[in-house]
Design a protein around this motif. Structure first.
Motif, PDB file in Angstrom:
ATOM      1  N   THR A   6       0.340  -1.486  -0.344  1.00  0.00           N
ATOM      2  CA  THR A   6      -0.074  -0.073  -0.572  1.00  0.00           C
ATOM      3  C   THR A   6       0.895   1.304  -0.212  1.00  0.00           C
ATOM      4  OG1 THR A   6      -1.908  -1.067   1.498  1.00  0.00           O
ATOM      5  CG2 THR A   6      -1.888   1.204   1.716  1.00  0.00           C
ATOM      6  N   VAL A   7       1.641   1.249   1.280  1.00  0.00           N
ATOM      7  CA  VAL A   7       2.329   2.534   1.131  1.00  0.00           C
ATOM      8  C   VAL A   7       3.611   2.468  -0.446  1.00  0.00           C
ATOM      9  CG1 VAL A   7       4.876   3.520   2.484  1.00  0.00           C
ATOM     10  CG2 VAL A   7       2.798   2.280   3.181  1.00  0.00           C
ATOM     11  N   LEU A   8       4.502   1.287  -0.929  1.00  0.00           N
ATOM     12  CA  LEU A   8       4.489   2.090  -2.129  1.00  0.00           C
ATOM     13  C   LEU A   8       4.002   2.362  -3.112  1.00  0.00           C
ATOM     14  CD1 LEU A   8       7.496  -1.912  -1.967  1.00  0.00           C
ATOM     15  CD2 LEU A   8       7.738   0.587  -1.569  1.00  0.00           C
ATOM     16  N   ASN A   9       3.046   1.487  -3.680  1.00  0.00           N
ATOM     17  CA  ASN A   9       2.131   2.118  -4.491  1.00  0.00           C
ATOM     18  C   ASN A   9       1.955   3.466  -4.461  1.00  0.00           C
ATOM     19  OD1 ASN A   9       1.797  -0.363  -5.429  1.00  0.00           O
ATOM     20  ND2 ASN A   9      -0.292  -1.022  -4.118  1.00  0.00           N
ATOM     21  N   ALA A  10       1.572   3.968  -3.348  1.00  0.00           N
ATOM     22  CA  ALA A  10       1.024   5.609  -2.689  1.00  0.00           C
ATOM     23  C   ALA A  10       2.500   6.007  -3.652  1.00  0.00           C
ATOM     24  CB  ALA A  10       1.275   5.796  -0.870  1.00  0.00           C
ATOM     25  N   VAL A  11       3.121   5.833  -3.000  1.00  0.00           N
ATOM     26  CA  VAL A  11       4.837   6.945  -3.135  1.00  0.00           C
ATOM     27  C   VAL A  11       4.978   6.622  -5.109  1.00  0.00           C
ATOM     28  CG1 VAL A  11       7.517   6.586  -3.377  1.00  0.00           C
ATOM     29  CG2 VAL A  11       6.344   5.870  -1.747  1.00  0.00           C
ATOM     30  N   ARG A  12       4.516   5.184  -6.043  1.00  0.00           N
ATOM     31  CA  ARG A  12       4.713   5.458  -7.735  1.00  0.00           C
ATOM     32  C   ARG A  12       3.514   6.133  -8.047  1.00  0.00           C
ATOM     33  NH1 ARG A  12       4.703  -0.109  -5.699  1.00  0.00           N
ATOM     34  NH2 ARG A  12       6.698  -1.178  -5.981  1.00  0.00           N
ATOM     35  N   GLY A  13       2.538   6.506  -7.115  1.00  0.00           N
ATOM     36  CA  GLY A  13       1.577   6.832  -7.598  1.00  0.00           C
ATOM     37  C   GLY A  13       1.586   8.267  -7.973  1.00  0.00           C
ATOM     38  N   ALA A  14       2.559   9.324  -6.125  1.00  0.00           N
ATOM     39  CA  ALA A  14       2.604  10.440  -6.293  1.00  0.00           C
ATOM     40  C   ALA A  14       3.754  10.601  -7.237  1.00  0.00           C
ATOM     41  CB  ALA A  14       3.470  10.562  -5.076  1.00  0.00           C
ATOM     42  N   LEU A  15       4.648  10.003  -7.285  1.00  0.00           N
ATOM     43  CA  LEU A  15       5.718  10.198  -8.139  1.00  0.00           C
ATOM     44  C   LEU A  15       5.690   9.742 -10.047  1.00  0.00           C
ATOM     45  CD1 LEU A  15       8.775   8.423  -6.139  1.00  0.00           C
ATOM     46  CD2 LEU A  15       8.005  10.574  -6.233  1.00  0.00           C
ATOM     47  N   ALA A  16       4.020   9.682 -10.167  1.00  0.00           N
ATOM     48  CA  ALA A  16       4.299   8.889 -11.689  1.00  0.00           C
ATOM     49  C   ALA A  16       4.692   9.914 -12.479  1.00  0.00           C
ATOM     50  CB  ALA A  16       2.413   8.821 -12.136  1.00  0.00           C
ATOM     51  N   ASP A  17       4.083  11.258 -12.197  1.00  0.00           N
ATOM     52  CA  ASP A  17       4.399  12.430 -13.530  1.00  0.00           C
ATOM     53  C   ASP A  17       5.276  12.744 -13.247  1.00  0.00           C
ATOM     54  OD1 ASP A  17       3.466  13.768 -11.164  1.00  0.00           O
ATOM     55  OD2 ASP A  17       2.469  15.469 -11.926  1.00  0.00           O
ATOM     56  N   VAL A  18       6.332  12.434 -12.764  1.00  0.00           N
ATOM     57  CA  VAL A  18       8.050  12.812 -12.555  1.00  0.00           C
ATOM     58  C   VAL A  18       9.031  12.459 -13.265  1.00  0.00           C
ATOM     59  CG1 VAL A  18       9.785  13.906 -10.936  1.00  0.00           C
ATOM     60  CG2 VAL A  18       7.270  13.360  -9.937  1.00  0.00           C
TER      61      VAL A  18
END
Length: 211
Positions: A6-18
């Motif tokens: 859950t935490v890793l998916n949230a991090v990946r989502g936050a960095l998706a447009d970087v």
């Protein structure tokens, strides 16, 4: 889904447009740190927050600081008090307790048998009610503030800063740092609180204010 995923998916989502080539140092922070969120009375806020952590906090003038230390020792019935190197001599008054100087270094058994220790501090943090030690003169080595049952910490009002970033900016990151928020405490799975497991069971803070 596990908590880790859950935490890793949230991090990946936050960095998706970087963009992949961009690093954290390439641009300024999107917002600055608020420097005024502690309010104008940081001494009062520190006193309130430290008390919430079950520390006993008193204010005293410089002339009355030793008397305040003495009252804290009398309250717990202390019979012996550890005095670290560099502690101002006039901070520990005469009383029905013996002074244990840490020169030469006291043995673990002597520290464990001691009732109290009196130290100064490097700084204190208002919003968290935290006292910070860098174990310089008057603060002693770390064992001195972990083994005796009572820790009396003397803090000057001008050492109290609003928040953690301000405190860290005043500290040397290469020194050993100890952050103390209330007496040592832990809880088991049923949330039964036990104090004094990892350090002093009693924390007294004497804040020295202007006349």
């Amino acid at each position: 889904m596990s908590g880790r995923k859950t935490v890793l998916n949230a991090v990946r989502g936050a960095l998706a447009d970087v963009p992949g080539y961009e690093s954290p140092d390439d641009g300024p922070l999107p917002h600055g740190r608020r420097a005024d969120h502690a309010g104008p009375d940081i001494v009062g806020l520190f006193t309130e927050r430290a008390a919430e952590y079950r520390a006993t906090v008193v204010r005293a003038t410089a002339a009355d600081a030793a008397a305040a230390v003495g009252r804290a020792l009398v309250r717990t019935g202390a019979r012996s008090v550890v005095v670290p190197p560099g502690l101002p001599e006039d901070l520990v008054p005469e009383g029905p307790w013996s002074r244990l100087e840490d020169v030469p270094r006291l043995k673990v058994g002597q520290l464990d048998a001691a009732d109290a220790v009196v130290t100064t501090a490097a700084t204190a943090i208002a919003v968290t009610g935290t006292v910070t030690l860098d174990h310089g003169p008057g603060q002693g080595r770390r064992a001195l503030t972990l083994l005796p049952d009572q820790h009396i910490c003397v803090v000057r009002a001008d050492q109290i800063v609003p928040d953690v970033p301000e405190a860290l900016s005043r500290l040397d990151p290469y020194r050993p740092l100890t952050l103390i928020s209330g007496p040592s405490a832990t809880s088991d799975i049923e949330l039964d609180r036990v104090e004094g497991v990892h350090g002093p069971r009693i924390l007294d803070i004497v804040v020295i204010v202007d006349e």
